[in-house]
Design a protein around this motif. Structure first.
Motif: not given
Ligand code: BGC
Length: 718
Positions: A58-60, A88-90, A190-192, A229-234, A264-266, A402-404, A474-476
């Protein structure tokens, strides 16, 4: 458990149990007292209550008490009593928040992210976290992208050093040890590079570019022993990373020998349907598993389809067994079979969260992440004068970035920190009310210039806190305008026009376009979001208790139309010979310089340093040396940078590539000699056939204080 026991466990599992291990769901599905709401998320996922007992992670969902509760319930209900993995996203701290990762990279000091990550791990582990989704290693060239705040920046070498430091900090030598967590480097790959800096957008880069620039930081994490390792969305080469065999099977597993867990990512498996590359969930599951994905985050296509795919002979069961084995092995490596709570402990939480030792580190580290961009007439550090504050961020407490995963309650505003530092109950301030909607991504602030000028009429120096809202990065959070908003620009300009010394403190998660405000500022400090102790970090820097030492890790554009603008570009067939090149048919803009406003590696100090002529030898490798002297009366740190340029290569070579840096501390009058060695391996690059090769020949070797100010010597390396 020993390996044999792990294998026995694996073989005792049903298909559904195995696929549950390969599924990660949100904590609301585990943390339930009483009845499941079968019309809610469970229904959406097409799951029954008993399915939840088979899930693997589970996450977060964090906090010692909550984690123990979830784990107790799960251990009771899971037939084989396999503990949940708590992720979790620490990202930059758990309760004690450190500078955002981009700011940490700007420190050019890997010891700092390592220390911050080890404190974050200690607090997070006490809160029951076992795996962090960090570090983010994505190289970025476009500040329009909101996740610049999480990225180490534009340079493969710096990014690798910073990323491996984070991994060491989170994991230590053994993530099972108390106060350590397993790290998950992301987002591969290469998500960036999302087009036009728009988050989740298409990525379209050649494999040569991928290998030349984008992979190094992920690979450094793998070499440092990262567990996940987490794969990216792209997309990469038109195939989403979650189902991309070249990225996962070929590069990550085969070439780099990564044997840990991939996730994977979310909802990225599900998104392969939106990408239009998979027909349905079954195809998405098959392709993701075949590509080498072990855990699917927040959707259930593996769980719903893979057993049938195996039965129909469409998916090799061996791939599932391999994935589940890796997941069980990770749980075992974290000691969860003996102690499923790992370090979750309410008492430890109380003892560690925001403890004096952690706050001291946050303050000390934060001060080393703020960049002094301008300091005309040495107006900084502040000394005497009638001081006031202004700008929309002066009274704001939301400085965590962000991400705090915590609230900014108890965080001091910059205004309050100035009052405390100066021993005053109050100070003239052009902006006394905290902005109501700083976290909602508003685009401008109210025009309060007249009120500010009045409130500050008795001041000769004004610290004006400007920038962008926390929610703007931050994201999005992608943006096409990176200028300081019109009302903020007006405030700065009018303060300057009224004859005051103007010191801008810029809060942002990305380099903004500072072109408009720069002429109206005597000094500019790029402060990013520095976390819990940010306000004190700012006063430390402005009053000179801390001598600035941070450097630009992503070039500051003059105009968003230049983006991407980065130092390690190729030459082109028609390079400019300089800004005054009279030839029209050259690679340039008609209305803007090619050069960024502040280049990679740039940053000022209150000290001054002189560089001796450099000495460089070639031969079988490059050896370069320089002596740097502190010519000022103030102790300070200088970051000496070594760049190389391969004069002729079989494929185009970047005009400069960072291959070494060293931060040295010098007392007044002190000098130190810095030596760099650059091996042939470090000079290798992917050739036309994508083989990593060293091509002997001439190299320009450059040493300097930033990527634009260097001395060059040409040598031959055989
Ligand atoms: C982000 C990831 C994050 C994941 C879990 C996604 O939307 O791209 O960086 O780890 O959510 O919270």
């Amino acid at each position: 458990m020993n390996n044999e026991e792990l294998l026995q466990l694996l073989h005792s599992m049903t298909h559904q149990e195995k696929l549950g291990q390969m599924t990660q769901l949100t904590p609301d599905l585990f943390d339930i007292d009483g009845q499941f709401n079968v019309t809610g998320p469970l229904k959406e996922l097409n799951l029954e209550e008993e399915d939840i007992s088979r899930m693997g992670s589970t996450l977060n969902g964090t906090g010692a008490q909550r984690v123990k509760r979830m784990q107790d319930k799960h251990m009771k209900e899971d037939r084989l009593h396999i503990p949940l993995l708590i992720m979790a996203d620490v990202v930059h701290g758990y309760r004690t928040i450190f500078p955002v990762p981009h700011a940490m990279s700007c420190s050019f000091n890997p010891a700092l992210p390592e220390e911050a990550a080890s404190i974050a791990a200690r607090e997070a582990a006490a809160a029951g976290v076992q795996v962090t989704f960090a570090p983010m290693a994505d190289l970025v060239r476009d500040p329009r992208w909101g996740r610049v705040m999480e990225s180490p920046g534009e340079d493969p070498y710096l990014n690798a050093k910073i990323t491996e430091a984070y991994v060491r900090g989170f994991q230590g030598s053994d993530p099972k040890a108390e106060g350590k967590v397993a790290a998950c480097v992301k987002h591969f790959a290469a998500y960036g590079a999302s087009e036009a800096g728009r988050d989740y957008n298409t990525v379209d880069i050649s494999e040569g570019i991928l290998r030349e620039f984008y992979l190094s930081a992920y690979q450094a994490a793998v070499k440092a022993g990262v567990k996940l390792v987490m794969s990216s969305f792209n997309l990469y080469e038109r195939v989403p990373a979650a189902v991309n065999k070249k990225l996962q099977r070929q590069i990550l597993r085969k070439e780099w020998g990564f044997d840990g867990v991939t996730i994977t990512d979310y909802s990225a498996v599900d998104e392969t349907l939106s990408h239009g590359v998979c027909q349905d969930g079954a195809e998405a599951a098959r392709r993701a598993i075949e590509a080498g994905t072990d855990i699917e985050m927040t959707s259930c296509h593996f769980y719903q389809n893979a057993e049938r795919l195996v039965a129909e002979g469409k998916l090799d069961e061996k791939l599932i067994d391999e994935a589940v084995y890796r997941i069980l092995r990770l749980k075992n490596e974290l000691g969860l079979f003996e102690n499923p709570y790992k370090d979750a402990d309410e008492e430890k939480e109380k003892e560690l969260f925001l403890c004096p030792e952690h706050l001291e580190a946050a303050r000390r580290i934060g001060g080393q992440c703020a960049i002094l961009l301008k300091n005309e007439n040495k107006v900084l550090p502040l000394s005497g004068g009638k001081l006031g504050l202004a700008g929309p961020f002066a009274c704001v407490k939301d400085l965590l970035g962000p991400w705090a995963l915590t609230s900014p309650d108890g965080v001091s505003s910059i205004y309050n920190a100035f009052c405390a530092r100066m021993g005053m109950a109050s100070l003239p301030c052009g902006m006394t009310d905290e902005l109501p909607s700083l976290t909602t991504g508003i685009r401008d602030v109210p025009d309060q210039v007249e009120e500010a000028l009045q409130a500050l009429s008795g001041c000769d120096t004004v610290v004006v806190c400007i920038g962008e809202n926390v929610a703007d990065s931050g994201e999005a959070a992608s943006k096409v305008s990176l200028r300081i908003s019109p009302n903020q620009e007006k405030l700065v300009r009018r303060l300057k026009e009224s004859g005051k010394t103007v010191i801008a403190v810029v809060l942002s998660g990305r380099p903004l376009v500072l072109t408009d405000i720069l002429p109206h500022c005597d000094a500019v400090v790029q402060a990013w979001y520095l976390g819990t102790e940010m306000a004190k970090c700012v006063t430390d820097v402005l009053f000179g208790d801390v001598n600035p030492s941070a450097r630009v890790a992503l070039s500051f554009p003059r105009d968003v139309g230049q983006c991407p603008v980065y130092y390690n570009h190729y030459r082109t067939g028609r390079p400019l010979s300089g800004p005054d090149d009279p030839d029209f048919y050259k690679s340039r803009y008609l209305d803007c310089s090619n050069e960024p406003l502040f280049p990679f590696g740039y940053g000022l100090s209150y000290s001054e340093f002189s560089y001796s002529p450099i000495t460089v030898t070639g031969g079988s490798q490059i050896t370069a040396q320089v002596t740097v002297k502190n010519t000022s009366s103030r102790a300070g740190k200088e970051t000496v940078q070594l760049y190389v340029h391969d004069v002729v290569g079989s494929v185009a070579r970047p005009v400069k590539e960072l291959k070494g840096f060293e931060q040295i501390e010098l007392q007044p009058g002190e000098e130190k000699t810095v030596s760099f060695q650059v091996t042939k391996e470090a000079l290798s690059f992917p050739n036309e056939d994508l083989e990593l090769v060293f091509e002997p020949g001439e190299f320009d070797v450059m040493i300097g204080s930033d990527s634009a100010h260097v001395e060059t010597v040409r040598v031959t390396v055989q």
